[in-house]
Design a protein around this motif. Structure first.
Motif, PDB file in Angstrom:
ATOM      1  N   GLY A  52       0.781  -1.237   0.000  1.00  0.00           N
ATOM      2  CA  GLY A  52       0.000   0.000   0.000  1.00  0.00           C
ATOM      3  C   GLY A  52       0.807   1.279   0.000  1.00  0.00           C
ATOM      4  N   MET A  53       2.009   1.229  -0.579  1.00  0.00           N
ATOM      5  CA  MET A  53       2.806   2.466  -0.657  1.00  0.00           C
ATOM      6  C   MET A  53       2.220   3.398  -1.717  1.00  0.00           C
ATOM      7  N   LEU A  54       2.155   4.688  -1.385  1.00  0.00           N
ATOM      8  CA  LEU A  54       1.692   5.706  -2.344  1.00  0.00           C
ATOM      9  C   LEU A  54       2.888   6.609  -2.598  1.00  0.00           C
ATOM     10  N   THR A  58       9.494   8.357  -4.470  1.00  0.00           N
ATOM     11  CA  THR A  58      10.575   7.433  -4.117  1.00  0.00           C
ATOM     12  C   THR A  58      10.564   6.166  -4.980  1.00  0.00           C
ATOM     13  N   GLU A  59       9.564   6.023  -5.860  1.00  0.00           N
ATOM     14  CA  GLU A  59       9.601   4.910  -6.817  1.00  0.00           C
ATOM     15  C   GLU A  59       9.862   5.427  -8.231  1.00  0.00           C
ATOM     16  N   ALA A  60      10.259   6.687  -8.362  1.00  0.00           N
ATOM     17  CA  ALA A  60      10.502   7.247  -9.700  1.00  0.00           C
ATOM     18  C   ALA A  60      11.619   6.466 -10.382  1.00  0.00           C
ATOM     19  N   VAL A 264      14.147  -2.773  -0.808  1.00  0.00           N
ATOM     20  CA  VAL A 264      13.370  -3.414   0.240  1.00  0.00           C
ATOM     21  C   VAL A 264      12.534  -2.309   0.883  1.00  0.00           C
ATOM     22  N   TYR A 265      11.362  -2.650   1.393  1.00  0.00           N
ATOM     23  CA  TYR A 265      10.582  -1.589   2.033  1.00  0.00           C
ATOM     24  C   TYR A 265       9.881  -2.095   3.285  1.00  0.00           C
ATOM     25  N   LEU A 266       9.660  -1.159   4.198  1.00  0.00           N
ATOM     26  CA  LEU A 266       8.951  -1.427   5.453  1.00  0.00           C
ATOM     27  C   LEU A 266       7.818  -0.411   5.543  1.00  0.00           C
ATOM     28  N   GLY A 277       8.455  -5.869   2.320  1.00  0.00           N
ATOM     29  CA  GLY A 277       8.379  -6.416   0.957  1.00  0.00           C
ATOM     30  C   GLY A 277       9.512  -5.923   0.103  1.00  0.00           C
ATOM     31  N   ALA A 278       9.453  -6.301  -1.066  1.00  0.00           N
ATOM     32  CA  ALA A 278       8.795  -7.463  -1.659  1.00  0.00           C
ATOM     33  C   ALA A 278       9.712  -7.973  -2.757  1.00  0.00           C
ATOM     34  N   THR A 279       9.643  -9.255  -2.991  1.00  0.00           N
ATOM     35  CA  THR A 279      10.412  -9.783  -4.118  1.00  0.00           C
ATOM     36  C   THR A 279       9.711  -9.390  -5.415  1.00  0.00           C
ATOM     37  N   LEU A 320       0.488 -11.927  -7.102  1.00  0.00           N
ATOM     38  CA  LEU A 320       0.890 -11.830  -8.508  1.00  0.00           C
ATOM     39  C   LEU A 320       0.467 -10.467  -9.035  1.00  0.00           C
ATOM     40  N   ARG A 321       1.478  -9.628  -9.343  1.00  0.00           N
ATOM     41  CA  ARG A 321       1.162  -8.323  -9.942  1.00  0.00           C
ATOM     42  C   ARG A 321       0.861  -8.541 -11.426  1.00  0.00           C
ATOM     43  N   PRO A 322      -0.096  -7.781 -11.976  1.00  0.00           N
ATOM     44  CA  PRO A 322      -0.379  -7.933 -13.408  1.00  0.00           C
ATOM     45  C   PRO A 322       0.490  -6.977 -14.234  1.00  0.00           C
ATOM     46  N   HIS A 349       0.602  -3.537 -12.579  1.00  0.00           N
ATOM     47  CA  HIS A 349       1.932  -4.005 -12.154  1.00  0.00           C
ATOM     48  C   HIS A 349       2.242  -3.607 -10.707  1.00  0.00           C
ATOM     49  N   ARG A 350       3.283  -2.799 -10.458  1.00  0.00           N
ATOM     50  CA  ARG A 350       3.678  -2.455  -9.090  1.00  0.00           C
ATOM     51  C   ARG A 350       2.834  -1.326  -8.493  1.00  0.00           C
ATOM     52  N   HIS A 351       1.911  -0.761  -9.264  1.00  0.00           N
ATOM     53  CA  HIS A 351       1.310   0.512  -8.843  1.00  0.00           C
ATOM     54  C   HIS A 351      -0.212   0.484  -8.718  1.00  0.00           C
TER      55      HIS A 351
HETATM   56  N1  GLY Z   1       4.570  -1.311  -5.221  1.00  0.00           N
HETATM   57  C1  GLY Z   1       5.379  -2.206  -4.502  1.00  0.00           C
HETATM   58  C2  GLY Z   1       5.484  -3.544  -5.046  1.00  0.00           C
HETATM   59  O1  GLY Z   1       4.870  -3.866  -6.045  1.00  0.00           O
HETATM   60  O2  GLY Z   1       6.232  -4.314  -4.493  1.00  0.00           O
END
Ligand code: GLY
Length: 411
Positions: A52-54, A58-60, A264-266, A277-279, A320-322, A349-351
């Protein structure tokens, strides 16, 4: 509200994750009669697992500027989106406005963060470089050897499980009908969508169907071969850790770290849970929790925040991210040769969590026959219609391969 679940509806949404729920809710708020078809009331696949990171700042990532612009617009929509959801649901949505700290483990990691500074300022994303000491002033339990970091005061977080539960209540309050089944087949006639058939054979009539089933979206049948763009599952393993009663949480805001190039994130919650997470693994539909995946997460988190080792493991999850061909979402109508009325809300995907408000707005507009909002235009699903696909994926949208790693082959 229709008395019978067969409709007719203005739009049927296949998929009960955040994207499907928010689309149905927003469209219902805009006056459409909507139904959601999903096997379970619990969000599965990605939404039930996501941290749930918004965090667009920091993900640019270089090469994903369009995606980050959409991400920043969606992040900025969050406070009003959450207020509307909570008002309809009468329940909290788990939003937490505490900012994000991005930290570097070694000098190479620090150099990588510094490179991103240029991109962050070009995109107008607030991200201030700070020293190791300043990092520890913000988060006293960081390891003393961290090299420095970036503070992004506007990158917040939300609890996706709470948000999904609130969205479901909010959508119900707005008249959305929930059908507990799997979406099996789009019903078409005369070149247009006529509804959706579920796995148990129920038929829901609608002239607009939204496919929002995450990594399973392209499994839904009834469509001509090749009409749907491919979506690949991108596996993520993560841990939910519990802070012992009476103890201070090891972090108070989202901490994203780079440890020898691996992210890695907390992500802390108000109840003391910390999501670690996350692999990011391209291994088809493999959903095994692996010793190697968990080991690497804990090893890297421990380098940055040693107190992590003292926490209780409450849950280990695999999602599973799409992933779309260019890693950008697919929004709105597909266009010919797909049947009229067929829409996609997939490929996030990740977002997915970050992009939920922007997706809901864009999809409601598309379902009402309006143009997509400007920042969503590069992510029109029609960019992957068979005719448009000839010059290859990634035209101006997310751009392929632009992510921050933790990819690995496990043996
Ligand atoms: N947005 C973080 C992740 O997909 O791991």
């Amino acid at each position: 509200m229709p008395e019978h679940p067969s409709g007719p509806f203005d739009a049927v949404v296949a998929g009960g994750g955040l994207i499907g729920l928010a689309t149905a809710w927003r469209a219902a708020r805009r006056g459409l009669r909507t139904a959601v078809v999903a096997p379970s009331a619990e969000p599965a696949a990605a939404s039930g697992v996501a941290a749930g990171m918004l965090t667009p700042a920091t993900e640019a990532v270089f090469g994903e500027e369009g995606l980050m612009r959409l991400g920043a617009a969606s992040r900025d929509r969050y406070p009003s989106f959450v207020a509307e959801v909570e008002a309809d649901a009468g329940a909290p949505a788990g939003y937490r406005a505490r900012g994000t700290l991005q930290i570097a483990f070694d000098t190479d990691d620090l150099a990588r963060l510094a490179d991103l500074g240029e991109l962050q300022s070009r995109l107008g994303l607030k991200a201030e470089r700070i020293t190791s000491r300043e990092c520890r002033r913000l988060e006293p339990m960081l390891a003393p050897h961290v090299r420095g970091g970036v503070h992004a005061p506007d990158d917040h977080s939300v609890d996706p499980r709470r948000l999904a539960a609130a969205l479901r209540r909010a959508a119900t309050a707005r008249g959305t009908v929930f059908v507990a089944d799997r979406a099996a087949e789009v019903l078409c006639a005369g070149g247009a969508v006529r509804g959706l058939r579920t796995a148990s054979g129920a038929e829901l009539a609608a002239d607009r169907v939204v496919l929002a089933a995450g990594a399973w979206t392209a499994d839904i049948g009834g469509l001509p071969e090749g009409v749907l763009p491919p979506l690949r599952p991108v596996k993520g393993q993560l841990l939910r850790l519990r802070t012992p009663a009476g103890e201070e949480p090891v972090v108070t805001r989202t901490v994203r770290g780079l440890v020898k190039g691996a992210p890695v994130y907390l992500v802390p919650r108000d109840d003391g849970e910390i999501v670690l997470g996350a692999t990011q693994e391209e291994r088809g539909r493999d959903t095994r929790l692996t010793a190697g995946g968990v080991y690497e997460l804990l090893r890297d988190a421990h380098e940055l925040v040693p107190g992590v080792s003292e926490l209780e493991i409450a849950e280990a999850c695999v999602g599973l991210r799409p992933g779309s061909p260019d890693n950008g979402p697919l929004l709105g109508p597909l266009g010919p040769p797909a049947p009229a009325g067929l829409h996609l809300a997939a490929g996030h995907h990740r977002h997915g969590v970050l992009l939920t408000p922007a997706t809901a707005d864009a999809m409601a507009a598309a379902l009402l026959g309006e143009a997509l909002p400007e920042e969503a235009l590069p992510f029109a699903a029609a960019r992957f219609a068979p005719g448009a696909r000839a010059d290859g994926p990634g035209r101006g949208a997310g751009a392929p391969g632009g992510h921050d790693g933790r990819d690995r082959e496990e043996s």
